[in-house]
Design a protein around this motif. Sequence first.
Motif, PDB file in Angstrom:
ATOM      1  N   THR A 122       3.328  -4.364  -1.974  1.00  0.00           N
ATOM      2  CA  THR A 122       2.029  -4.362  -2.182  1.00  0.00           C
ATOM      3  C   THR A 122       1.406  -2.988  -2.934  1.00  0.00           C
ATOM      4  O   THR A 122       1.993  -1.954  -2.367  1.00  0.00           O
ATOM      5  N   ALA A 123       0.873  -3.136  -4.105  1.00  0.00           N
ATOM      6  CA  ALA A 123       0.638  -1.918  -4.708  1.00  0.00           C
ATOM      7  C   ALA A 123      -1.077  -1.794  -4.942  1.00  0.00           C
ATOM      8  O   ALA A 123      -1.598  -2.791  -5.101  1.00  0.00           O
ATOM      9  N   LEU A 124      -1.506  -0.639  -4.960  1.00  0.00           N
ATOM     10  CA  LEU A 124      -2.894  -0.382  -5.144  1.00  0.00           C
ATOM     11  C   LEU A 124      -3.152   0.215  -6.553  1.00  0.00           C
ATOM     12  O   LEU A 124      -2.510   1.474  -6.565  1.00  0.00           O
ATOM     13  N   VAL A 125      -3.620  -0.411  -7.488  1.00  0.00           N
ATOM     14  CA  VAL A 125      -3.565   0.270  -8.852  1.00  0.00           C
ATOM     15  C   VAL A 125      -5.001   0.911  -8.971  1.00  0.00           C
ATOM     16  O   VAL A 125      -6.071   0.322  -8.760  1.00  0.00           O
ATOM     17  N   ALA A 126      -5.069   2.329  -9.227  1.00  0.00           N
ATOM     18  CA  ALA A 126      -6.203   2.613  -9.570  1.00  0.00           C
ATOM     19  C   ALA A 126      -6.651   2.903 -10.942  1.00  0.00           C
ATOM     20  O   ALA A 126      -5.645   3.616 -11.867  1.00  0.00           O
ATOM     21  N   ASP A 127      -7.481   2.019 -11.666  1.00  0.00           N
ATOM     22  CA  ASP A 127      -8.007   2.169 -12.867  1.00  0.00           C
ATOM     23  C   ASP A 127      -9.455   1.358 -13.230  1.00  0.00           C
ATOM     24  O   ASP A 127      -9.730   0.921 -12.218  1.00  0.00           O
ATOM     25  N   THR A 128      -9.919   2.063 -14.190  1.00  0.00           N
ATOM     26  CA  THR A 128     -11.198   1.682 -14.539  1.00  0.00           C
ATOM     27  C   THR A 128     -12.538   1.615 -13.359  1.00  0.00           C
ATOM     28  O   THR A 128     -13.277   1.168 -13.221  1.00  0.00           O
ATOM     29  N   GLY A 129     -12.035   2.763 -12.692  1.00  0.00           N
ATOM     30  CA  GLY A 129     -12.879   3.234 -11.680  1.00  0.00           C
ATOM     31  C   GLY A 129     -12.636   2.400 -10.423  1.00  0.00           C
ATOM     32  O   GLY A 129     -13.804   2.458  -9.400  1.00  0.00           O
ATOM     33  N   THR A 130     -11.902   1.510 -10.363  1.00  0.00           N
ATOM     34  CA  THR A 130     -11.780   0.750  -8.972  1.00  0.00           C
ATOM     35  C   THR A 130     -10.481   0.700  -8.641  1.00  0.00           C
ATOM     36  O   THR A 130      -9.354   1.200  -9.160  1.00  0.00           O
ATOM     37  N   VAL A 131     -10.067   0.340  -7.409  1.00  0.00           N
ATOM     38  CA  VAL A 131      -8.734   0.129  -6.865  1.00  0.00           C
ATOM     39  C   VAL A 131      -8.668  -1.465  -6.644  1.00  0.00           C
ATOM     40  O   VAL A 131      -9.392  -2.031  -6.054  1.00  0.00           O
ATOM     41  N   ARG A 132      -7.603  -1.843  -6.929  1.00  0.00           N
ATOM     42  CA  ARG A 132      -7.227  -3.507  -7.163  1.00  0.00           C
ATOM     43  C   ARG A 132      -5.715  -3.598  -6.596  1.00  0.00           C
ATOM     44  O   ARG A 132      -4.939  -2.535  -6.888  1.00  0.00           O
ATOM     45  N   GLY A 133      -5.604  -4.682  -5.838  1.00  0.00           N
ATOM     46  CA  GLY A 133      -4.212  -5.090  -5.411  1.00  0.00           C
ATOM     47  C   GLY A 133      -3.287  -5.674  -6.589  1.00  0.00           C
ATOM     48  O   GLY A 133      -3.780  -6.312  -7.612  1.00  0.00           O
ATOM     49  N   ALA A 134      -2.007  -5.335  -6.479  1.00  0.00           N
ATOM     50  CA  ALA A 134      -1.081  -5.867  -7.377  1.00  0.00           C
ATOM     51  C   ALA A 134       0.220  -6.155  -6.828  1.00  0.00           C
ATOM     52  O   ALA A 134       0.388  -5.563  -5.529  1.00  0.00           O
ATOM     53  N   SER A 135       1.259  -6.741  -7.278  1.00  0.00           N
ATOM     54  CA  SER A 135       2.418  -7.051  -6.804  1.00  0.00           C
ATOM     55  C   SER A 135       3.561  -6.532  -7.720  1.00  0.00           C
ATOM     56  O   SER A 135       3.344  -7.223  -8.759  1.00  0.00           O
ATOM     57  N   PRO A 136       4.761  -6.147  -7.344  1.00  0.00           N
ATOM     58  CA  PRO A 136       5.840  -5.712  -8.244  1.00  0.00           C
ATOM     59  C   PRO A 136       6.483  -7.122  -8.549  1.00  0.00           C
ATOM     60  O   PRO A 136       7.152  -7.320  -9.443  1.00  0.00           O
ATOM     61  N   LEU A 137       6.386  -8.162  -7.654  1.00  0.00           N
ATOM     62  CA  LEU A 137       7.138  -9.484  -7.845  1.00  0.00           C
ATOM     63  C   LEU A 137       6.360 -10.098  -8.966  1.00  0.00           C
ATOM     64  O   LEU A 137       7.204 -10.955  -9.600  1.00  0.00           O
ATOM     65  N   GLN A 138       5.377 -10.074  -9.411  1.00  0.00           N
ATOM     66  CA  GLN A 138       4.524 -10.484 -10.526  1.00  0.00           C
ATOM     67  C   GLN A 138       5.296 -10.041 -11.949  1.00  0.00           C
ATOM     68  O   GLN A 138       5.306 -10.779 -12.782  1.00  0.00           O
ATOM     69  N   HIS A 139       5.406  -8.806 -11.854  1.00  0.00           N
ATOM     70  CA  HIS A 139       6.071  -8.219 -13.232  1.00  0.00           C
ATOM     71  C   HIS A 139       7.616  -7.903 -13.234  1.00  0.00           C
ATOM     72  O   HIS A 139       8.140  -7.949 -14.280  1.00  0.00           O
ATOM     73  N   MET A 140       8.153  -7.964 -11.948  1.00  0.00           N
ATOM     74  CA  MET A 140       9.586  -7.827 -11.830  1.00  0.00           C
ATOM     75  C   MET A 140      10.096  -9.170 -10.949  1.00  0.00           C
ATOM     76  O   MET A 140      10.507  -8.939  -9.936  1.00  0.00           O
TER      77      MET A 140
END
Length: 389
Positions: A39-57
């Motif tokens: 579970t990753a929390l990506v901070a960009d464009t003024g918001t925090v959103r969830g992301a997953s390393p499994l999607q990219h790797m």
Amino acid sequence: MRETVRRIERATPPGRDRGIDALRALAVLGVVLGHWLVTALVADTGTVRGASPLQHMPGLIPLSWLFQTLAVFFLVGGHVGAAGYASARARGTTYRQWLGARLARLFGPVAAVLTVWTVAAGAMLAAGAGYATVHALGKLVLSPLWFLLVFAALTAATPLVAGLHPLWPLAVVACGDLVRLGLGGPAWLGWLNVAAGWLVPYCLGAAWARGAFPVRATGRALLAGGAAATTGLVLYAGYPASMVGVPGAAVSNLDPPTLAAVTFGLAQCGAALLLLGPLRRLLRRPVAWAAVALVNLAAMTVFLWHQTAMMAVTALGLLAGEALPGLHTVPDGPGWVLARLAWLPVFAVALLVCLAAFHAYERGTAGGRGGSRTVRGRGAARTAEVRRA
């Protein structure tokens, strides 16, 4: 530390099955580490959103095989629930009394989480945080609570399902998947699997409690059969290899549980049964047993607050003024993985802070001094249940 180890060893009844406690601890810690790693929390464009390393790797998908340990928790839950209910009946305890005590231990600590996060969400919105950010954070905190609802429902149904053969709920899952995934049936059928899917290991645990099968032989059969079935479903039936949800994937093995998740869970249960012997031998050592006992005493607090600990570290990291690798950046490469591993000890420290602040709600001592006597009574009841199992 040595005195704590000695106290725990002296307080442990000779008949307690330490291997069962170890399986529960491993299941809880597997969920915690799994969430922290995928579970990753990506901070960009003024918001925090969830992301997953499994999607990219996709090469990290085997991590989901190691850390998606819910089936083991339901296996242990079925064993302890069935044994505990049988013990309660033998003592003359009513079903209502037994269930009330079980649910109080489950849901007592939940009130603290909901209160803190209701206040936090309101404060964030009042301070100008975007709804998308608050929603992403709140979802991470609240989504694990589905597990407690399902577990509570199965616990309440223990008198009805304790004698049920695991093949019956397994057949429900298989038929549901065939209709909705193979024949284009309605998607809502998948939600039947939320109960039926986790009922499989729960019933297996209940059967284990009543001595319905030889443990080691059954463990070998479940491990081999579950692994073979899962492999076939992934390779030839189109099920995803990841045992947790991956953003953007057409099918999630966990939301709701699929047949592949259930067969994989059976393989995990088989491995757990085979581990019992080695774990029991290891836990004869007082230091190893003390560690397992402490995790079990704080299991609910750890489960409920581990996501908050990760998010607190992420929020404090924003004070650095730039995105920190492994904390705020997109999980799209080996660099993120190495950085995330370095953050795990920091998450653990934050979790210890949460534990210090909120463990009283799990012990039942948050309401006043008299709670300590209640906790000792509850601890004695739990010990008696394990001794009779």
